[in-house]
Enzyme design. Structure first.
Site, PDB file in Angstrom:
ATOM      1  N   THR A  53       0.820  -1.215   0.000  1.00 31.05           N
ATOM      2  CA  THR A  53       0.000   0.000   0.000  1.00 31.05           C
ATOM      3  C   THR A  53       0.855   1.268   0.000  1.00 31.05           C
ATOM      4  OG1 THR A  53      -1.460   1.319   1.432  1.00 31.05           O
ATOM      5  CG2 THR A  53      -0.089  -0.272   2.521  1.00 31.05           C
ATOM      6  N   TYR A  80      -1.653  -0.085   9.974  1.00 33.43           N
ATOM      7  CA  TYR A  80      -1.820  -0.823   8.704  1.00 33.43           C
ATOM      8  C   TYR A  80      -0.612  -0.610   7.793  1.00 33.43           C
ATOM      9  CZ  TYR A  80      -3.800  -1.551   3.959  1.00 33.43           C
ATOM     10  OH  TYR A  80      -4.018  -1.931   2.645  1.00 33.43           O
TER      11      TYR A  80
END
Ligand SMILES: NC(=O)c1ccc[n+]([C@@H]2O[C@H](COP(=O)([O-])OP(=O)(O)OC[C@H]3O[C@@H](n4cnc5c(N)ncnc54)[C@H](O)[C@@H]3O)[C@@H](O)[C@H]2O)c1
Length: 326
Positions: A117, A162
């Site tokens: 990501t 995350y």
């Protein structure tokens, strides 16, 4: 090819599985079906492709599972996918994204292609100068219209839990000979977006359900949206060229021409939003510089944002998904 797709019943996994099955590859899906909508995806795939092999399992059990299969490539897409959840439960985020990815990368005999990501860049992205326009923010200076490439520093703070767990996973995958993609915002058919993840799909579902959408922040934040069709093309090219790109990382998104702000999206969809507070670590501007993927793989996005949004809305309407409880 014999292909394992972890998270294969999710949005991206379903698009990838269908593409690979159409091409006659042997496809196995490994998924715990925790994502709302994943059972709908899996039923669609099972009905159309009875030859698909499905393993309903937890990522925690991947090490043992890998001893039972013979594979050419693994696409590792299963994850705890939401920034919000990673704040609420950082331990389980770590267990799934960091430990789970380590186990898979460590014990796989086949090369792993991993979905990382842009959150791995942390707060550095927010330190780039930006300009404010009528409906959007944009980078100004060095990164304007160019975006963020793989050389951009990951050495920072405020990655979000995350972002940290994905970065850990990404580094192990590459260390053990796999490839990582730092995705920005992907969207398309088979995506059951919700308030925590998959915002574009969430906006369209909300519109079709005649509900009001809440925008967190002022709505001028922009992302470079990338349609699943183009992601699948990239993932296929990466498998074909795996020997050439092992250990590499790619910055992947729709690029500046496919950027859209939340205000622009609601305008396009004819929605009247209400506004809430900014979410922690939300980037005001993010778009990827995808020149490395172009140079090494000859890849660039084909689907424009207008085409992609129309396709997603039609998929929801054609399948009456907005009328279902998901
Ligand atoms: N969609 C995006 O915009 C985006 C952006 C950046 C990165 N990514 C990454 O891309 C990948 C695919 O994203 P997506 O949008 O298709 O997500 P998704 O939630 O639709 O798919 C993930 C799948 O993984 C499964 N899963 C979750 N936890 C699991 C576990 N512990 N064990 C087994 N299966 C589990 C879920 O049931 C789901 O089917 C993810 O790794 C995500 O972090 C997505």
């Amino acid at each position: 090819m014999k292909i394992l797709i972890t998270g294969g019943a999710g949005f991206l996994g379903t698009n990838l599985a269908e593409h690979m099955l159409k091409k006659g590859h042997k496809v196995m899906i490994y998924d715990n079906l925790s994502r709302p909508g994943s059972e709908i995806n899996l039923n669609m795939l099972k009905t159309k492709y009875p030859e698909l092999e499905i393993f309903r399992r937890e990522l925690d059990d991947i090490t043992e599972f890998l001893t039972t299969v013979d594979l050419d490539i693994i696409y590792h897409l299963a994850a705890q996918v939401a920034v919000t959840t990673s704040y609420e439960s950082p331990s389980s985020d770590f267990r799934i994204n960091a430990q789970g990815t380590f186990n898979l990368a460590r014990h796989s005999k086949a090369p792993v292609i991993f979905a990382s990501t842009n959150k791995v860049y942390g707060d550095n992205v927010n330190n780039i100068p930006i300009e404010e326009h009528k409906t959007r923010y944009d980078f100004s200076g060095e990164y304007e219209k160019k975006g963020i490439d793989e050389k951009f520093s990951i050495d920072s703070k405020k990655h979000t839990p995350y972002g940290v767990s994905k970065l850990v996973g990404e580094l192990y995958v590459r260390e053990f000979g796999g490839v990582a993609n730092r995705f920005s915002c992907m969207y398309g058919e088979n995506q059951f977006g919700n308030i925590d993840q998959g915002w574009l799909s969430h906006f369209i579902f909300t519109k079709l359900r005649n509900k009001q959408i809440t925008i967190f922040g002022d709505g001028k934040q922009i992302r470079d949206i990338l349609h699943a069709h183009d992601v699948v093309r990239l993932l296929e090219l990466q498998a074909k060229n795996i020997k050439k790109i092992q250990g590499e990382v790619f910055s992947i998104g729709g690029g500046h021409e496919n950027t859209i702000s939340l205000l622009e999206l609601t305008e396009t969809l004819g929605m009247k939003p209400k506004f809430g507070n900014w979410r922690p670590a939300d980037q005001k501007v993010y778009y990827a510089d995808t020149q490395k993927a172009k140079k090494l793989l000859g890849w660039k996005p084909e689907i424009t944002k207008e085409q992609g949004i129309e396709r997603l809305e039609n998929w929801i309407k054609d399948n009456n998904l907005h009328k279902r409880r998901i």
